[in-house]
Design an enzyme around this catalytic site. Structure first.
Site, PDB file in Angstrom:
ATOM      1  N   GLU A  85       2.216   3.177  -1.326  1.00 34.75           N
ATOM      2  CA  GLU A  85       2.742   4.487  -1.701  1.00 34.75           C
ATOM      3  C   GLU A  85       3.448   4.408  -3.053  1.00 34.75           C
ATOM      4  O   GLU A  85       4.204   3.473  -3.293  1.00 34.75           O
ATOM      5  CB  GLU A  85       3.716   4.974  -0.618  1.00 34.75           C
ATOM      6  CG  GLU A  85       3.032   5.159   0.731  1.00 34.75           C
ATOM      7  CD  GLU A  85       4.011   5.124   1.906  1.00 34.75           C
ATOM      8  OE1 GLU A  85       5.222   5.256   1.688  1.00 34.75           O
ATOM      9  OE2 GLU A  85       3.534   4.947   3.047  1.00 34.75           O
ATOM     10  N   HIS A  93      17.405   2.802   4.085  1.00 33.84           N
ATOM     11  CA  HIS A  93      16.810   2.280   2.847  1.00 33.84           C
ATOM     12  C   HIS A  93      17.529   1.018   2.371  1.00 33.84           C
ATOM     13  O   HIS A  93      17.508   0.703   1.184  1.00 33.84           O
ATOM     14  CB  HIS A  93      16.875   3.321   1.723  1.00 33.84           C
ATOM     15  CG  HIS A  93      15.936   4.464   1.882  1.00 33.84           C
ATOM     16  ND1 HIS A  93      16.153   5.496   2.756  1.00 33.84           N
ATOM     17  CD2 HIS A  93      14.743   4.736   1.291  1.00 33.84           C
ATOM     18  CE1 HIS A  93      15.159   6.359   2.682  1.00 33.84           C
ATOM     19  NE2 HIS A  93      14.286   5.926   1.805  1.00 33.84           N
ATOM     20  N   PHE A  99       9.388   0.245   1.233  1.00 34.86           N
ATOM     21  CA  PHE A  99      10.765  -0.187   1.518  1.00 34.86           C
ATOM     22  C   PHE A  99      10.664  -1.005   2.805  1.00 34.86           C
ATOM     23  O   PHE A  99       9.955  -0.591   3.721  1.00 34.86           O
ATOM     24  CB  PHE A  99      11.695   1.008   1.778  1.00 34.86           C
ATOM     25  CG  PHE A  99      12.220   1.660   0.527  1.00 34.86           C
ATOM     26  CD1 PHE A  99      13.446   1.298  -0.013  1.00 34.86           C
ATOM     27  CD2 PHE A  99      11.475   2.642  -0.106  1.00 34.86           C
ATOM     28  CE1 PHE A  99      13.921   1.904  -1.176  1.00 34.86           C
ATOM     29  CE2 PHE A  99      11.952   3.249  -1.266  1.00 34.86           C
ATOM     30  CZ  PHE A  99      13.175   2.877  -1.802  1.00 34.86           C
ATOM     31  N   ALA A 100      11.404  -2.093   2.884  1.00 32.97           N
ATOM     32  CA  ALA A 100      11.314  -2.922   4.092  1.00 32.97           C
ATOM     33  C   ALA A 100      11.615  -2.098   5.340  1.00 32.97           C
ATOM     34  O   ALA A 100      11.042  -2.334   6.403  1.00 32.97           O
ATOM     35  CB  ALA A 100      12.282  -4.095   3.993  1.00 32.97           C
ATOM     36  N   ASP A 101      12.487  -1.101   5.182  1.00 38.57           N
ATOM     37  CA  ASP A 101      12.857  -0.241   6.311  1.00 38.57           C
ATOM     38  C   ASP A 101      11.625   0.414   6.940  1.00 38.57           C
ATOM     39  O   ASP A 101      11.575   0.661   8.133  1.00 38.57           O
ATOM     40  CB  ASP A 101      13.801   0.855   5.823  1.00 38.57           C
ATOM     41  CG  ASP A 101      14.948   0.284   5.001  1.00 38.57           C
ATOM     42  OD1 ASP A 101      16.054   0.178   5.535  1.00 38.57           O
ATOM     43  OD2 ASP A 101      14.714  -0.093   3.834  1.00 38.57           O
ATOM     44  N   PHE A 102      10.644   0.718   6.073  1.00 40.99           N
ATOM     45  CA  PHE A 102       9.474   1.436   6.581  1.00 40.99           C
ATOM     46  C   PHE A 102       8.434   0.516   7.193  1.00 40.99           C
ATOM     47  O   PHE A 102       7.425   0.977   7.724  1.00 40.99           O
ATOM     48  CB  PHE A 102       8.884   2.326   5.487  1.00 40.99           C
ATOM     49  CG  PHE A 102       9.913   3.272   4.928  1.00 40.99           C
ATOM     50  CD1 PHE A 102      10.837   3.859   5.783  1.00 40.99           C
ATOM     51  CD2 PHE A 102      10.002   3.538   3.581  1.00 40.99           C
ATOM     52  CE1 PHE A 102      11.828   4.708   5.291  1.00 40.99           C
ATOM     53  CE2 PHE A 102      10.982   4.383   3.083  1.00 40.99           C
ATOM     54  CZ  PHE A 102      11.900   4.978   3.937  1.00 40.99           C
ATOM     55  N   GLU A 115       1.862   4.364   7.098  1.00 35.39           N
ATOM     56  CA  GLU A 115       2.116   2.915   7.088  1.00 35.39           C
ATOM     57  C   GLU A 115       1.249   2.125   8.059  1.00 35.39           C
ATOM     58  O   GLU A 115       0.786   1.040   7.730  1.00 35.39           O
ATOM     59  CB  GLU A 115       3.604   2.619   7.362  1.00 35.39           C
ATOM     60  CG  GLU A 115       4.508   2.911   6.173  1.00 35.39           C
ATOM     61  CD  GLU A 115       4.872   4.374   6.054  1.00 35.39           C
ATOM     62  OE1 GLU A 115       4.587   5.136   7.006  1.00 35.39           O
ATOM     63  OE2 GLU A 115       5.431   4.779   5.017  1.00 35.39           O
TER      64      GLU A 115
END
Lengths: 330, 324
Positions: free
Chosen positions: B29, B130, B84-87, B61
């Site tokens: 993305e 985030h 983002f690692a969060d995603f 994702e």
């Protein structure tokens, strides 16, 4: 009405043999599972044979498929060696995955089978990736992704359909609408009658067909696969069928009425196709008898092979994780 | 030697590999139109030849990650940006249940040269969704190599090694490091996975860290030097496989160790390192092995709150002063 006369005789025969092979294979797997010869879980494809046979009759060896936890039929129709399949189901070293996958994870990359899958809709993102690779290489291969009605409620289904449409990937999505997602009836969990309309949201065609009529499946498969092969993008086929066995072998099936199952046995695809083949004089009673005997023998040989094969050595559990495992702490 | 930023180092590493190997594609993305949120793709999108092989995707994702598996099986080398690692959590099943198991489940039928890379970590009030560092999860579940560099030099050498590796690699780039500059030679080099780097030699105690915490540990070492405490700082660089030899040799020498990570302290990867040191060097330790990590709460937004929960140099200094 299916234009069956346009289907080559050898294909008509191949589809019959394939369906019988799947039925025989599943029947013996069920028996031997109940005799505690087979570890784990097995999910039977009985009743859905026409879908694998009718679709795969249109695929080339270099085409890819992704399969499901109910995947034996897809593998057999894609040309898998029954001995290596049975050995895998028995957890033996001679199996397709050296006993590391079992019934739910059989794969054969040389056959283009990118795995059965233990996760509902788990094969869809993999199919999308194979589609991307085809597009980048510029070949005319096709991917067929099989999954059940339950999968059409998962995010991976919707993400996958959208992704395939955005990049116009050569993927045929085949929904084996067998009325039950594990114990949950589709009529309670899916608010639309036909999930084929879900393809419309992503701007590509979806059709609903009788998945117990192998000729109809063949015809739809031919159209969809040609569509994908010539670069028109994805296509969805919803094949209505019925899961004649429980979710897994040994399922107490408390969620459905036995009479309902008996009713659907009357519509099962093999008897129906046999009747057609006899009526049209494509096969004789003698042919059918010979085909069945021959296939029974092949399946029995596969069982013998599996029984006589060695289990893997326990330490082999520490192999095959990485190509390069230097420094890895097992 | 010239100096470049961490983001440029990552980009150069990917660019060099993509020019050499046409089977590499990269997607995710927000990468192709403006070169990534943190500029890690700037040099790629400036290159005309790579246009088709660098592309943006829908926000999907599970399919972004899972398609990397299908593409790898079918012969490509995908580098996927996880944004983002969060995603990673939104599509994690495609990684933990598919990518990380496929080769093993199929009895080693395929190699899977997949790189999942992107930003992680705290970056000035990005708040709870985030700011996370979730590398421990990928160290815990078997099936992927985990890389987590701290300098531009390491980032470039390690991203190249990761792309060439025949196995799946997840590569974490700390957001606060993208703009830092460091020396990076123009000549090609590779840093092998699984090799730690001693960033500062010392005698009294070993600090084991990764990413941003390596810099915090170095700051702490400077401060402690004035107190006459000599700190050795080991940058693990790779968590799977991790360099046990370098760590144990260092702790044998110093007699003590602190593991420092930005991720939560409870059951963070530091616990694994600390337990291993205890198992292997019990009796040779002069002080107990300690762990420093974030407090066990989500990342709060307000600056003083965020500052309070994340580990920093002063926490390392305090812990060492208490110990030594």
């Amino acid at each position: 009405m299916v234009r069956w006369k346009e289907i080559p005789k050898e294909k008509l025969r191949w589809m019959y043999e394939t369906m019988v092979k799947i039925r025989e294979f599943e029947t013996i797997v069920e028996q031997n599972f109940l005799r505690a010869e087979i570890p784990g879980f097995v999910h039977s494809y009985v009743g859905e044979e026409a879908i694998a046979a009718g679709i795969m009759a249109n695929l080339r060896k270099d085409d890819y498929i992704t399969s499901t936890h109910r995947g034996h039929g897809h593998l057999i129709a894609k040309g898998a060696d029954l001995k290596k399949m049975m050995a895998e189901i028995y957890g033996k070293k001679t199996g397709y995955c050296k006993g590391k996958g079992g019934s739910m994870h059989i794969a054969s990359i040389p056959l283009g089978v990118l795995g059965a899958n233990g996760e509902v809709a788990g094969g869809i993102p993999i199919a999308v990736g194979a589609g991307l690779a085809i597009k980048f290489r510029g070949t005319d291969q096709v991917v067929v992704s099989f999954f059940g009605d339950g999968a059409t409620n998962r995010g991976a289904f919707h993400e996958g359909l959208n992704f395939a449409a955005v990049y116009k990937l050569p993927i045929v999505f085949v929904v084996e609408f067998n009325e039950y997602a594990s114990t949950a009836p589709a009529r309670e969990m899916i608010p639309v009658k036909n999930v084929a309309i879900r393809a419309a949201s992503y701007g590509f065609p979806g059709i609903t067909i009788d998945g117990n009529n192998v000729l109809e499946v063949y015809e739809a498969g031919k159209m969809a696969i040609e569509w994908a092969r010539c670069g028109s993008g994805p296509f969805l086929i919803e094949a209505k069928t019925y899961r004649l066995k429980g979710h897994f072998i040994g399922d107490p099936e408390l969620y459905r009425d036995k009479r309902e199952v008996q009713e659907f046995w009357k519509r099962e695809p093999i008897k129906r196709y046999e009747k057609f083949l006899l009526e049209k004089g494509i096969l004789t009673i003698e042919d059918i008898k010979n085909i069945k005997e021959n296939i029974r023998r092949i399946v029995e040989e596969a069982v013998e092979f599996a029984r006589n094969s060695e289990f893997p050595q326990p330490e082999e559990a520490l192999e095959d994780l990485f190509v390069n495992d230097s420094g890895y702490d097992y | 030697m010239r100096t470049i930023t961490f983001a440029q180092a990552i980009c150069e590493g990917i660019l060099e590999e993509m020019i050499k190997d046409e089977t590499i594609i990269t997607y995710g993305e927000d990468i192709a139109k403006q070169g990534g949120i943190f500029g890690a793709y700037k040099c790629l999108i400036e290159n005309e030849k790579l246009k088709k092989r660098v592309f943006d995707t829908p926000i999907s994702e599970e399919v972004i990650y899972g398609s990397a598996l299908g593409a790898a099986i079918a012969g490509l080398k995908p580098i996927v940006e996880f944004h983002f690692a969060d995603f990673l959590f939104t599509g994690i099943t495609a990684i933990t249940n598919q990518i990380m198991k496929f080769r093993y489940m199929t009895g080693g039928q395929v190699s899977l040269p997949i790189v999942l890379r992107g930003p992680d970590g705290v970056a000035r009030s990005a708040a709870a969704q985030h700011s996370q560092s979730i590398e421990t999860i990928f160290m815990h579940v078997p099936g992927i190599k985990v890389v987590i560099p701290s300098t531009p030099y390491d980032a470039k050498g390690l991203i190249k090694a990761s792309i060439r590796d025949p196995d799946p690699v997840i590569f974490f780039e700390h957001k606060s490091l993208y703009k830092i500059k460091g020396p990076v030679p123009e000549d090609e080099y590779i840093i092998p996975l699984g090799k730690a780097d001693i960033k500062r030699e010392g005698e009294d105690i070993t600090v084991i860290a990764t990413a941003r915490m390596v810099h915090e540990a170095l700051k702490a070492a400077e401060i402690l030097e004035k107190d006459g405490i000599s700190v050795e700082v080991i940058d693990l660089r790779t968590l799977v496989p991790w360099d046990k030899t370098t760590v144990l040799n260092s702790v044998k020498k110093t007699g003590g160790a602190i593991v420092v990570h930005e991720t939560w302290r409870r059951a963070g990867w530091g616990a694994e390192i600390a337990a291993t040191i205890n198992e292997e060097l019990f009796g040779q330790l002069e002080i107990p092995v300690k762990r420093i990590g974030a407090k066990n709460v989500p990342h709060p937004f307000s600056p003083p709150l965020e500052h309070f929960i994340i580990p920093k140099a002063e926490d390392i200094v305090k812990e060492i002063r208490d110990l030594v």
